[in-house]
Design a protein around this motif. Sequence first.
Motif, PDB file in Angstrom:
ATOM      1  N   ASP A  14       0.812  -1.210   0.000  1.00  0.00           N
ATOM      2  CA  ASP A  14       0.000   0.000   0.000  1.00  0.00           C
ATOM      3  C   ASP A  14       0.849   1.265   0.000  1.00  0.00           C
ATOM      4  OD1 ASP A  14      -2.189  -1.630   0.095  1.00  0.00           O
ATOM      5  OD2 ASP A  14      -2.436  -1.474   2.268  1.00  0.00           O
ATOM      6  N   VAL A  15       2.100   1.192   0.441  1.00  0.00           N
ATOM      7  CA  VAL A  15       2.965   2.365   0.521  1.00  0.00           C
ATOM      8  C   VAL A  15       3.185   2.949  -0.868  1.00  0.00           C
ATOM      9  CG1 VAL A  15       5.285   3.172   1.104  1.00  0.00           C
ATOM     10  CG2 VAL A  15       4.094   1.621   2.628  1.00  0.00           C
ATOM     11  N   GLU A  16       3.309   2.093  -1.854  1.00  0.00           N
ATOM     12  CA  GLU A  16       3.552   2.572  -3.214  1.00  0.00           C
ATOM     13  C   GLU A  16       2.361   3.354  -3.756  1.00  0.00           C
ATOM     14  OE1 GLU A  16       4.534  -0.917  -5.378  1.00  0.00           O
ATOM     15  OE2 GLU A  16       6.385  -1.247  -4.255  1.00  0.00           O
ATOM     16  N   GLU A  17       1.182   3.082  -3.241  1.00  0.00           N
ATOM     17  CA  GLU A  17      -0.018   3.748  -3.728  1.00  0.00           C
ATOM     18  C   GLU A  17      -0.314   5.055  -2.989  1.00  0.00           C
ATOM     19  OE1 GLU A  17      -3.055   0.827  -3.350  1.00  0.00           O
ATOM     20  OE2 GLU A  17      -2.068  -0.570  -4.708  1.00  0.00           O
ATOM     21  N   LEU A  18       0.435   5.349  -1.924  1.00  0.00           N
ATOM     22  CA  LEU A  18       0.193   6.558  -1.140  1.00  0.00           C
ATOM     23  C   LEU A  18       0.677   7.797  -1.882  1.00  0.00           C
ATOM     24  CD1 LEU A  18       1.354   5.375   2.403  1.00  0.00           C
ATOM     25  CD2 LEU A  18      -0.983   5.629   1.588  1.00  0.00           C
ATOM     26  N   SER A  19       0.078   8.927  -1.525  1.00  0.00           N
ATOM     27  CA  SER A  19       0.540  10.192  -2.094  1.00  0.00           C
ATOM     28  C   SER A  19       1.872  10.566  -1.438  1.00  0.00           C
ATOM     29  CB  SER A  19      -0.491  11.291  -1.843  1.00  0.00           C
ATOM     30  OG  SER A  19      -0.565  11.571  -0.457  1.00  0.00           O
ATOM     31  N   PHE A  20       2.533  11.582  -1.984  1.00  0.00           N
ATOM     32  CA  PHE A  20       3.843  11.991  -1.481  1.00  0.00           C
ATOM     33  C   PHE A  20       3.768  12.381  -0.007  1.00  0.00           C
ATOM     34  CE2 PHE A  20       7.140  15.258  -0.830  1.00  0.00           C
ATOM     35  CZ  PHE A  20       8.259  14.475  -1.090  1.00  0.00           C
ATOM     36  N   ALA A  21       2.775  13.182   0.357  1.00  0.00           N
ATOM     37  CA  ALA A  21       2.637  13.634   1.747  1.00  0.00           C
ATOM     38  C   ALA A  21       2.352  12.449   2.675  1.00  0.00           C
ATOM     39  CB  ALA A  21       1.527  14.668   1.853  1.00  0.00           C
ATOM     40  N   ASP A  22       1.518  11.528   2.215  1.00  0.00           N
ATOM     41  CA  ASP A  22       1.210  10.358   3.036  1.00  0.00           C
ATOM     42  C   ASP A  22       2.434   9.460   3.217  1.00  0.00           C
ATOM     43  OD1 ASP A  22      -1.406  11.160   3.388  1.00  0.00           O
ATOM     44  OD2 ASP A  22      -2.159   9.989   1.687  1.00  0.00           O
ATOM     45  N   LYS A  23       3.269   9.392   2.178  1.00  0.00           N
ATOM     46  CA  LYS A  23       4.502   8.612   2.295  1.00  0.00           C
ATOM     47  C   LYS A  23       5.423   9.225   3.343  1.00  0.00           C
ATOM     48  CE  LYS A  23       4.884   6.593  -2.301  1.00  0.00           C
ATOM     49  NZ  LYS A  23       5.678   6.517  -3.529  1.00  0.00           N
ATOM     50  N   ILE A  24       5.507  10.557   3.344  1.00  0.00           N
ATOM     51  CA  ILE A  24       6.352  11.239   4.328  1.00  0.00           C
ATOM     52  C   ILE A  24       5.849  10.940   5.739  1.00  0.00           C
ATOM     53  CG2 ILE A  24       6.999  13.508   5.234  1.00  0.00           C
ATOM     54  CD1 ILE A  24       7.145  14.468   2.329  1.00  0.00           C
ATOM     55  N   VAL A  25       4.541  11.042   5.937  1.00  0.00           N
ATOM     56  CA  VAL A  25       3.958  10.767   7.252  1.00  0.00           C
ATOM     57  C   VAL A  25       4.207   9.308   7.640  1.00  0.00           C
ATOM     58  CG1 VAL A  25       1.770  10.586   8.512  1.00  0.00           C
ATOM     59  CG2 VAL A  25       2.221  12.578   7.075  1.00  0.00           C
ATOM     60  N   TYR A  26       4.038   8.409   6.699  1.00  0.00           N
ATOM     61  CA  TYR A  26       4.241   6.979   6.959  1.00  0.00           C
ATOM     62  C   TYR A  26       5.680   6.707   7.409  1.00  0.00           C
ATOM     63  CZ  TYR A  26       4.988   2.032   5.930  1.00  0.00           C
ATOM     64  OH  TYR A  26       5.334   0.712   6.008  1.00  0.00           O
ATOM     65  N   HIS A  27       6.640   7.247   6.666  1.00  0.00           N
ATOM     66  CA  HIS A  27       8.042   7.002   7.006  1.00  0.00           C
ATOM     67  C   HIS A  27       8.446   7.725   8.294  1.00  0.00           C
ATOM     68  CE1 HIS A  27       9.028   4.558   3.589  1.00  0.00           C
ATOM     69  NE2 HIS A  27       8.487   5.442   2.764  1.00  0.00           N
ATOM     70  N   CYS A  28       7.851   8.883   8.564  1.00  0.00           N
ATOM     71  CA  CYS A  28       8.139   9.588   9.822  1.00  0.00           C
ATOM     72  C   CYS A  28       7.626   8.793  11.019  1.00  0.00           C
ATOM     73  CB  CYS A  28       7.521  10.981   9.814  1.00  0.00           C
ATOM     74  SG  CYS A  28       8.388  12.136   8.740  1.00  0.00           S
ATOM     75  N   LYS A  29       6.524   8.100  10.845  1.00  0.00           N
ATOM     76  CA  LYS A  29       6.002   7.274  11.933  1.00  0.00           C
ATOM     77  C   LYS A  29       6.846   6.023  12.126  1.00  0.00           C
ATOM     78  CE  LYS A  29       1.255   8.821  11.751  1.00  0.00           C
ATOM     79  NZ  LYS A  29      -0.123   8.488  11.417  1.00  0.00           N
ATOM     80  N   GLN A  30       7.437   5.541  11.040  1.00  0.00           N
ATOM     81  CA  GLN A  30       8.293   4.365  11.158  1.00  0.00           C
ATOM     82  C   GLN A  30       9.584   4.692  11.892  1.00  0.00           C
ATOM     83  OE1 GLN A  30       8.996   2.778   7.253  1.00  0.00           O
ATOM     84  NE2 GLN A  30       7.584   1.097   7.633  1.00  0.00           N
ATOM     85  N   GLN A  31      10.203   5.807  11.523  1.00  0.00           N
ATOM     86  CA  GLN A  31      11.480   6.198  12.122  1.00  0.00           C
ATOM     87  C   GLN A  31      11.393   7.651  12.578  1.00  0.00           C
ATOM     88  OE1 GLN A  31      14.876   5.346   9.710  1.00  0.00           O
ATOM     89  NE2 GLN A  31      14.075   3.378   9.057  1.00  0.00           N
ATOM     90  N   PRO A  32      10.818   7.897  13.738  1.00  0.00           N
ATOM     91  CA  PRO A  32      10.575   9.273  14.175  1.00  0.00           C
ATOM     92  C   PRO A  32      11.847  10.058  14.505  1.00  0.00           C
ATOM     93  CG  PRO A  32       9.965   7.735  15.900  1.00  0.00           C
ATOM     94  CD  PRO A  32      10.302   6.921  14.696  1.00  0.00           C
ATOM     95  N   LEU A  33      12.951   9.398  14.800  1.00  0.00           N
ATOM     96  CA  LEU A  33      14.175  10.124  15.150  1.00  0.00           C
ATOM     97  C   LEU A  33      14.813  10.800  13.937  1.00  0.00           C
ATOM     98  CD1 LEU A  33      15.827   7.654  17.678  1.00  0.00           C
ATOM     99  CD2 LEU A  33      14.503   9.714  18.153  1.00  0.00           C
TER     100      LEU A  33
END
Length: 158
Positions: A14-33
């Motif tokens: 599903d990550v590939e189907e996300l918009s650019f902003a949603d991808k940023i939020v997704y990856h920020c939640k994965q690695q918040p540091l």
Amino acid sequence: MSRLPSSFDVEDADVEELSFADKIVYHCKQQPLVPIGTLLTTGAVILAAQNMRIGNRKKTQFYFRWRVGLQAATLAALVAGSFIYGKDKYDQKKKEDQMKEKAKLREQLWIKELERRDAEAQDRKKKAEAARLKTKENEAAIQKLEQELKELEAKASK
């Protein structure tokens, strides 16, 4: 290290189907540091640039040193997060493979059990049929003996 499931979790497909902003939020939640380190590094660069414009060399040098340290910390967080996240993914894949193998083994055992039960049922049917035939033979023999007995009784009474 295990992760707790979250409602924010998104499958990799599903990550590939996300918009650019949603991808940023997704990856920020994965690695918040990593985003925190990036923001702090950016802040240090901005403060160094401001102090450079003012002409304060000590503060400029101080903020550039902080920038280097924060960049190193961000890079370390990125590598550590990638290692941990990759390891979790690998462990999850390994567990899924083990579960699939276990399911296949259970299925094979169940099929063997069903075949064994079927063979037992067939054996019981054969034994029951043999017992029926034996019973019919015995009944025929009994009738024959009863007939002979009646004949002997008839001869004896004459």
